[in-house]
Design a protein around this motif. Sequence first.
Motif, PDB file in Angstrom:
ATOM      1  N   HIS A 112       0.819  -1.199   0.000  1.00  0.00           N
ATOM      2  CA  HIS A 112       0.000   0.000   0.000  1.00  0.00           C
ATOM      3  C   HIS A 112       0.859   1.258   0.000  1.00  0.00           C
ATOM      4  O   HIS A 112       2.068   1.205   0.271  1.00  0.00           O
ATOM      5  N   THR A 113       0.243   2.384  -0.273  1.00  0.00           N
ATOM      6  CA  THR A 113       0.903   3.676  -0.213  1.00  0.00           C
ATOM      7  C   THR A 113      -0.050   4.690   0.391  1.00  0.00           C
ATOM      8  O   THR A 113      -1.266   4.469   0.411  1.00  0.00           O
ATOM      9  N   HIS A 114       0.476   5.794   0.900  1.00  0.00           N
ATOM     10  CA  HIS A 114      -0.377   6.814   1.514  1.00  0.00           C
ATOM     11  C   HIS A 114       0.331   8.163   1.478  1.00  0.00           C
ATOM     12  O   HIS A 114       1.551   8.226   1.275  1.00  0.00           O
ATOM     13  N   PRO A 115      -0.403   9.249   1.675  1.00  0.00           N
ATOM     14  CA  PRO A 115       0.177  10.591   1.563  1.00  0.00           C
ATOM     15  C   PRO A 115       0.881  11.088   2.823  1.00  0.00           C
ATOM     16  O   PRO A 115       1.276  12.242   2.884  1.00  0.00           O
ATOM     17  N   TYR A 116       1.022  10.259   3.818  1.00  0.00           N
ATOM     18  CA  TYR A 116       1.766  10.634   5.008  1.00  0.00           C
ATOM     19  C   TYR A 116       3.012   9.754   5.085  1.00  0.00           C
ATOM     20  O   TYR A 116       3.089   8.698   4.467  1.00  0.00           O
ATOM     21  N   PHE A 117       4.025  10.218   5.806  1.00  0.00           N
ATOM     22  CA  PHE A 117       5.246   9.432   5.922  1.00  0.00           C
ATOM     23  C   PHE A 117       5.363   8.885   7.331  1.00  0.00           C
ATOM     24  O   PHE A 117       4.675   9.333   8.250  1.00  0.00           O
ATOM     25  N   GLU A 118       6.226   7.894   7.496  1.00  0.00           N
ATOM     26  CA  GLU A 118       6.295   7.228   8.792  1.00  0.00           C
ATOM     27  C   GLU A 118       7.721   6.833   9.148  1.00  0.00           C
ATOM     28  O   GLU A 118       8.597   6.713   8.280  1.00  0.00           O
TER      29      GLU A 118
END
Length: 327
Positions: free
Chosen positions: A38-44
């Motif tokens: 998956h991908t998302h617009p926040y970083f971790e």
Amino acid sequence: MKNGKGYRLRDLSNVTLEPISYYMKPFNDQNYPGMGMHTHPYFEIMYSNSGHFILEIFDEKKQPNLTRVTVSAGQFVVLDSFTFHRLVLDKGKPSFIYNVEFMPRPAHEYNPFGVNDMIRINFGSLMRETALQRIAANTDGYAVLYDSQQVGAALQELILQLTNDIRSPDDAVAAAIGQAKVFNEISKCVNTREASSFSYIRKTNAYIQENYMRKIVVDSIAEAVGVSKAYLHRQYKKYTGNTILETINTLRMQKAAELLTDSDIAINKVAARVGFSNTNQLNYEFKKAFGVSAGEYRKSHYRFVDHHAPFHDSHSITVLESPDDKT
């Protein structure tokens, strides 16, 4: 910016960071059902406090498309926004992971108790003016580093602050400072990694890794490395940002934290195993690093934290490749 929302690390400008999800918890093949790519617009930031985990990274523009990265105890990964990834565990090999996910937002959208008027951190400048720029400029979408500083301690402190909720201006300021501390410690790790290209620094770190459980004197390190004690002291501090003693104690704290988390070994025996002569010495260094005693640290890890935002703005895909490990 991409798709009208979210930022990559290199694009941060005039934004604040909202910690939308965070946890400190154990993972094993019994309690972890698996994760889709998956991908998302926040970083971790994902930190392996004990054991290890595998991070799979997918990039359709590269060959091979899939990369497997092993993140061992005392290492962490900074994962940029819009990077396809998933967490994988080796069967029968548990890991204790710290994780914080940050959503970049305009300052007016995330401003608990008006904290941005009291203390404002320019994360864009941090990414451009400090060693973090090397991570932000990385086109792989991730960076794995060894915690040669206090990243683990800073993450734990921030997660515990967030778990207790932001209920006052004081809490909001403490959380903002906690975020800045996390990124500052990461920046120092980047500098330390680059400094390891100097052979005497690399040899010094190797000596410390092999001997941290025993009494170490700098005279012995200098003799093994082949430079004078004064020169080693001066150059090590210049290129790593730490004294040799600070590096030794940081490693001992990491090893002690693993034993406290993964075993029921008596605390006095933990102290002996990581090179301290008594429990008082261990507790003194533990409070400096983590803000709590060794016993309190052990209790906090059995009462693990698990918080997730009510939404996860992510996009999933199916990946079929099964690549070889890459560390």
